[in-house]
Write an enzyme that holds these catalytic residues in place. Structure first.
Site, PDB file in Angstrom:
ATOM      1  N   HIS A   1       0.211 -12.328   1.693  1.00 10.88           N
ATOM      2  CA  HIS A   1      -0.520 -11.425   0.812  1.00 10.88           C
ATOM      3  C   HIS A   1      -0.646 -11.958  -0.614  1.00 10.88           C
ATOM      4  CE1 HIS A   1      -1.238  -6.854  -0.118  1.00 10.88           C
ATOM      5  NE2 HIS A   1      -2.349  -7.562  -0.113  1.00 10.88           N
TER       6      HIS A   1
ATOM      7  N   TYR B   1       0.830  -1.195   0.000  1.00 11.17           N
ATOM      8  CA  TYR B   1       0.000   0.000   0.000  1.00 11.17           C
ATOM      9  C   TYR B   1       0.872   1.255   0.000  1.00 11.17           C
ATOM     10  CZ  TYR B   1      -3.566  -3.384   1.451  1.00 11.17           C
ATOM     11  OH  TYR B   1      -4.398  -4.473   1.538  1.00 11.17           O
TER      12      TYR B   1
END
Length: 340
Positions: free
Chosen positions: A143, A59
């Site tokens: 992830h 992010y």
């Protein structure tokens, strides 16, 4: 804000706020915001009672974690839950090789390196602890072990096998030592999450969508397995990338792409039932996943103070039980979907 207690291993429970905060947007996803805007947004989330914050190295290529550092510095570490992700670490690169071009804006010049090995997982954790400025992380998610990111079932299976052969052991050891409270995976599809649950000892999954007003296939096998094993679900993407927030408008997005006509038509029918009961579509969409006992928190995220405050107001809306009954009777919601 209401809390949901999750405890799969005796003495290692976590109290999740029903509404968590996903930090992709404060990592300048799709549009840049300033450090001060990001900080004000996080403070607004705290003021609503939110005490669960999820982030990832991806992010903003570290930017979201760095912005959380400033915000969390003045908070008591025992007052909130913090999760981040492993499976890719960041390294310095030439500007033209920066990851996320066109998706993340005004970020550090870094590129992502997928690495689901033991060493890769530990490197990612070390980097995240440094960026976050904390001494511990409560939850670690592997992830993007999904087809969406790796392109094919074959490529995904290679990543899954690599993770289970190496990186999984790192997370298992950290949990067993009490360094982290729980671990799992943050995934865009429920099928690989089920595969992982069947092949390892996982605590939580962060599922991006896949259990929403539009999608309930996870009820077939995955969510019953989670209930049986005490696995918790953090539900990201409750609006299916936008269409359940905007309604069936031109240009609405569904699962990261433009919504096809059949989806728009179904959303229009769902919205009509909501309107009959005086409920906004977005209110029903945010509340629906929380009706399932396995779901511990919903994290819609936010890029501004107003969005955060709106999320809290949306979740607080009064939704009559008859709404869910009518959605089921009209074939718009699975009959076995848990509802009040």
């Amino acid at each position: 804000m209401k809390l949901r207690h999750w405890e799969r291993i005796a003495g290692r429970g976590l109290d999740f706020t029903e509404l968590g905060f996903g930090t992709a947007m404060i990592g300048n996803l799709y549009q840049p915001i300033s450090d001060d805007e990001a900080h004000a947004t996080l403070e607004a989330a705290w003021d609503t009672g939110c005490r669960y914050f999820d982030t990832a190295p991806l992010y903003g290529l570290g930017l979201a974690e760095t912005r959380l550092n400033r915000f969390l510095r003045g908070k008591n570490r025992d007052d909130y839950i913090l999760s981040t992700k492993v499976g890719r670490y960041l390294e310095v690169c030439p500007p033209e090789e920066r990851s996320g071009i066109g998706k993340f804006f005004e970020t550090p010049i870094r590129r992502e390196v997928y690495d689901y090995t033991h060493d890769g997982v530990m490197r990612s954790i070390d980097q995240s602890l440094e960026r976050l400025g904390v001494d511990r992380i409560d939850i670690l998610f592997a992830h993007d072990l999904d087809i969406f990111n790796h392109g094919s079932q074959e490529a995904l299976q290679e990543r899954l096998d690599a993770f289970m052969a190496s990186g999984y052991a790192a997370l298992l050891s950290l949990r067993d030592q009490g360094v982290i409270t729980a671990f799992g995976a943050g995934i865009n599809e429920w099928e690989p999450a089920q595969w992982l649950a069947e092949h390892g000892d996982f605590d939580l999954f962060l599922l991006a969508g896949r259990y929403t007003l539009l999608e309930q296939e996870a009820l077939d096998t995955f969510l019953p397995l989670c209930t049986e094993r005490g696995i918790g679900i953090v539900l990201g993407g409750p609006y299916n990338s936008g269409v359940l927030a905007t309604g069936p408008v031109k240009g609405a997005h569904f699962n990261y792409d433009l919504a096809p006509q059949n989806v728009l038509d179904k959303v229009a029918r769902i919205e009509a039932v909501c309107q009959k009961h005086g409920v906004r579509l977005i209110e029903a969409a945010l509340r629906f996943p929380l009706n399932h006992d396995a779901v511990v928190s919903v994290i819609p995220g936010g890029a501004s103070v107003r969005q955060v405050e709106d999320n809290q107001a949306i979740l607080s809306a009064d939704i009559p039980d008859a709404l869910w009954t009518d959605l089921k009777s009209e074939g718009l919601l699975r009959s076995d979907a848990p509802t009040p």
